[in-house]
Design a protein around this motif. Structure first.
Motif, mmCIF file in Angstrom:
data_model
loop_
_atom_site.group_PDB
_atom_site.id
_atom_site.type_symbol
_atom_site.label_atom_id
_atom_site.label_comp_id
_atom_site.label_asym_id
_atom_site.label_seq_id
_atom_site.Cartn_x
_atom_site.Cartn_y
_atom_site.Cartn_z
ATOM 1 N N ARG A 150 32.159 34.729 25.281
ATOM 2 C CA ARG A 150 32.147 36.032 24.636
ATOM 3 C C ARG A 150 31.343 35.924 23.357
ATOM 4 N N ALA A 151 30.526 36.928 23.084
ATOM 5 C CA ALA A 151 29.746 36.983 21.849
ATOM 6 C C ALA A 151 30.051 38.297 21.140
ATOM 7 N N LEU A 152 29.807 38.343 19.858
ATOM 8 C CA LEU A 152 29.957 39.609 19.140
ATOM 9 C C LEU A 152 28.789 40.546 19.422
ATOM 10 N N LEU A 153 27.662 39.976 19.814
ATOM 11 C CA LEU A 153 26.501 40.784 20.155
ATOM 12 C C LEU A 153 26.826 41.800 21.228
ATOM 13 N N ARG A 154 26.150 42.913 21.179
ATOM 14 C CA ARG A 154 26.267 43.932 22.225
ATOM 15 C C ARG A 154 27.726 44.319 22.459
ATOM 16 N N HIS A 155 28.424 44.585 21.354
ATOM 17 C CA HIS A 155 29.814 45.069 21.400
ATOM 18 C C HIS A 155 30.781 44.065 22.011
ATOM 19 N N GLY A 156 30.517 42.787 21.821
ATOM 20 C CA GLY A 156 31.427 41.765 22.318
ATOM 21 C C GLY A 156 31.255 41.452 23.792
#
Length: 165
Positions: A85-91
């Protein structure tokens, strides 16, 4: 439990499935054959414990799966899918394919294409917004293959090796 004859893959069909511990010697042998960037992996039995520890750690991680490609029952390819999971692109959930290798003896027979089709489908099934991979700049044949498989060359990557030789 054994599969019924009708469930068995037809001869010459590539089967992609999660790797089993018994597949590890064949996987390591494929990795050790990749020497374009120098000798990085070893099929020497004295080194097997390192690979066994890594396999066990990967197998215990719910975010990672090591896969094998079988052709007529023989392991001829491997790759690992990792989800994070990344914070980019709304998680967004992202997928990364790592250590994509096909036995040089069977390249050109659809093994790599089957592996990438499977990886893309699995990333979609698990809800990932993208699937990425990295390939060394010297692997030009691999780059052409990935582009044919639908990947776009969009990123410049940077790497620092932190382990010794």
């Amino acid at each position: 439990m054994s599969a019924a004859a009708s469930d068995a893959p037809e001869a010459g069909a590539v089967l992609i499935e999660p790797a089993a511990r018994a597949d590890l010697p064949a996987i390591v042998a494929i990795l050790a054959r990749e020497t374009l960037l120098g000798v990085r992996d070893s099929a020497d039995p004295a080194d097997f414990a390192d690979y066994a520890r890594a396999f066990d750690e990967i197998a215990a991680d719910p975010r990672a799966t090591l896969y094998v490609a079988r052709l007529d029952g023989r392991v001829v390819g491997t790759f690992q899918l990792v989800f994070f999971r990344a914070l980019l692109r709304h998680g967004m959930l992202l997928a990364h394919a790592e250590a994509v290798q096909v036995d040089p003896e069977v390249r050109g027979r659809g093994v790599g294409a089957a592996m990438m089709e499977f990886a893309i489908a699995e990333a979609r099934r698990r809800g990932a917004g993208s699937l990425q991979l990295a390939s060394n700049k010297q692997r030009l044949d691999a780059h052409r293959f990935y582009e044919r498989a639908g990947f776009e060359k969009r990123l410049d990557g940077f790497k620092i090796d932190l382990a010794g030789p």
